[in-house]
Scaffold this motif. Structure first.
Motif, mmCIF file in Angstrom:
data_model
loop_
_atom_site.group_PDB
_atom_site.id
_atom_site.type_symbol
_atom_site.label_atom_id
_atom_site.label_comp_id
_atom_site.label_asym_id
_atom_site.label_seq_id
_atom_site.Cartn_x
_atom_site.Cartn_y
_atom_site.Cartn_z
ATOM 1 N N GLY A 96 0.821 -1.135 -0.180
ATOM 2 C CA GLY A 96 -0.102 -0.088 0.026
ATOM 3 C C GLY A 96 0.885 1.484 0.082
ATOM 4 N N GLY A 97 2.065 1.167 -0.040
ATOM 5 C CA GLY A 97 3.076 2.252 0.009
ATOM 6 C C GLY A 97 2.943 2.930 1.339
ATOM 7 N N LYS A 98 3.241 4.429 1.329
ATOM 8 C CA LYS A 98 3.462 5.413 2.398
ATOM 9 C C LYS A 98 1.939 5.298 2.993
ATOM 10 C CE LYS A 98 5.361 9.596 3.896
ATOM 11 N NZ LYS A 98 6.193 10.605 3.223
ATOM 12 N N THR A 99 1.044 5.539 1.767
ATOM 13 C CA THR A 99 -0.329 6.115 2.393
ATOM 14 C C THR A 99 -0.902 5.018 3.536
ATOM 15 O OG1 THR A 99 -0.709 6.913 0.342
ATOM 16 C CG2 THR A 99 -2.666 6.282 1.318
ATOM 17 N N ALA A 100 -0.460 3.620 3.232
ATOM 18 C CA ALA A 100 -0.933 2.623 3.990
ATOM 19 C C ALA A 100 -0.695 2.999 5.693
ATOM 20 C CB ALA A 100 -0.827 1.394 3.693
ATOM 21 N N ILE A 101 0.664 3.307 5.619
ATOM 22 C CA ILE A 101 1.372 3.760 6.883
ATOM 23 C C ILE A 101 0.731 4.862 7.482
ATOM 24 C CG2 ILE A 101 3.644 3.905 8.196
ATOM 25 C CD1 ILE A 101 2.979 1.249 6.980
ATOM 26 N N GLU A 102 0.449 5.973 6.619
ATOM 27 C CA GLU A 102 0.073 7.243 6.924
ATOM 28 C C GLU A 102 -1.482 7.103 7.661
ATOM 29 O OE1 GLU A 102 2.008 10.649 4.055
ATOM 30 O OE2 GLU A 102 0.228 9.436 3.416
ATOM 31 N N GLU A 103 -2.150 6.416 7.027
ATOM 32 C CA GLU A 103 -3.634 6.119 7.635
ATOM 33 C C GLU A 103 -3.780 5.901 8.976
ATOM 34 O OE1 GLU A 103 -7.365 3.397 6.438
ATOM 35 O OE2 GLU A 103 -5.677 3.293 5.381
ATOM 36 N N PHE A 104 -2.769 5.319 9.614
ATOM 37 C CA PHE A 104 -2.931 4.994 11.071
ATOM 38 C C PHE A 104 -1.912 5.582 11.994
ATOM 39 C CE2 PHE A 104 -4.536 1.108 8.515
ATOM 40 C CZ PHE A 104 -5.561 1.101 9.357
ATOM 41 N N LEU A 105 -1.066 6.476 11.519
ATOM 42 C CA LEU A 105 -0.001 7.057 12.509
ATOM 43 C C LEU A 105 -0.269 8.475 12.460
ATOM 44 C CD1 LEU A 105 3.283 5.618 11.150
ATOM 45 C CD2 LEU A 105 2.223 5.050 13.299
ATOM 46 N N ASP A 106 0.048 9.094 13.740
ATOM 47 C CA ASP A 106 0.148 10.460 13.688
ATOM 48 C C ASP A 106 1.275 11.254 12.789
ATOM 49 O OD1 ASP A 106 -2.158 10.310 15.474
ATOM 50 O OD2 ASP A 106 -0.796 10.458 17.352
ATOM 51 N N ILE A 107 1.068 12.121 12.321
ATOM 52 C CA ILE A 107 2.182 12.833 11.375
ATOM 53 C C ILE A 107 3.546 12.912 11.727
ATOM 54 C CG2 ILE A 107 2.656 14.862 10.212
ATOM 55 C CD1 ILE A 107 0.215 13.354 8.857
ATOM 56 N N PRO A 108 3.674 13.290 13.190
ATOM 57 C CA PRO A 108 4.959 13.215 13.476
ATOM 58 C C PRO A 108 5.827 12.108 13.159
ATOM 59 C CG PRO A 108 3.667 14.166 15.104
ATOM 60 C CD PRO A 108 2.809 13.595 14.220
ATOM 61 N N TYR A 109 5.166 10.756 13.389
ATOM 62 C CA TYR A 109 6.146 9.570 13.196
ATOM 63 C C TYR A 109 6.125 8.896 12.128
ATOM 64 C CZ TYR A 109 4.652 10.089 18.177
ATOM 65 O OH TYR A 109 4.587 10.710 19.469
#
Length: 122
Positions: A96-109
Motif C-alpha cells: 500500500g505504500g506510504k499511504t497505508a502507513i499514514e492512515e494509522f499514524l500521527d504525522i510526526p511519526y
C-alpha cells in the motif's frame, strides 16, 4: 444484528433489496452471513495494532529524549520490534505504500516509521 425482511444491510460491500452484503454479494434471504471481506478487515486491524505499538515506542522515546535523531529512532524501533511485526509492516508498505502507513499514524511519526521499514526491507 437482526435481519429484517425488506431491509438492506451493508457491511463493507453492496446491498440491494433484501440482500445482506459483508464484503461481497449474497443472494436470497440468508439466516446468517459470513463476510468474504473479513480477511482484509483482519489485516487492516492487525496493521492498525502494529502501527499503534510502533507509535507508542516512538512517543515514549521522544518523551524521554526530545532531541533524539531519526537514525537513533530507527535503531530503537529495530531493537524494540519483533521480526514478525517488521515483516508485516514491510508487507503493508510494499502493498500500500506510504499511504497505508499514514492512515494509522500521527504525522510526526510517519517519516521515522517509513525510514525504518525501508531499512528493514533492504
Amino acid at each position: 444484528m437482526i435481519y429484517q425482511p425488506n431491509n438492506s444491510i451493508s457491511i463493507g460491500g453492496n446491498a440491494i433489496g433484501n440482500n445482506i452484503s459483508a464484503g461481497g454479494n449474497i443472494q436470497g434471504s440468508p439466516k446468517s452471513v459470513v463476510g468474504g471481506g473479513s480477511s482484509e478487515f483482519n489485516e487492516r486491524q492487525q496493521l492498525k495494532s502494529d502501527l499503534q505499538e510502533v507509535q507508542n515506542i516512538l512517543f515514549t522515546l521522544r518523551t524521554e529524549k526530545p532531541d533524539i535523531s531519526q537514525s537513533q529512532e530507527v535503531a530503537k524501533l529495530t531493537r524494540e520490534t519483533s521480526k514478525p511485526l517488521q515483516e508485516r509492516l514491510i508487507n503493508a508498505f510494499v502493498a500500500g505504500g506510504k499511504t497505508a502507513i499514514e492512515e494509522f499514524l500521527d504525522i510526526p511519526y510517519v517519516n521515522v516509521v517509513v525510514a525504518a521499514i525501508e531499512g528493514w526491507n533492504s
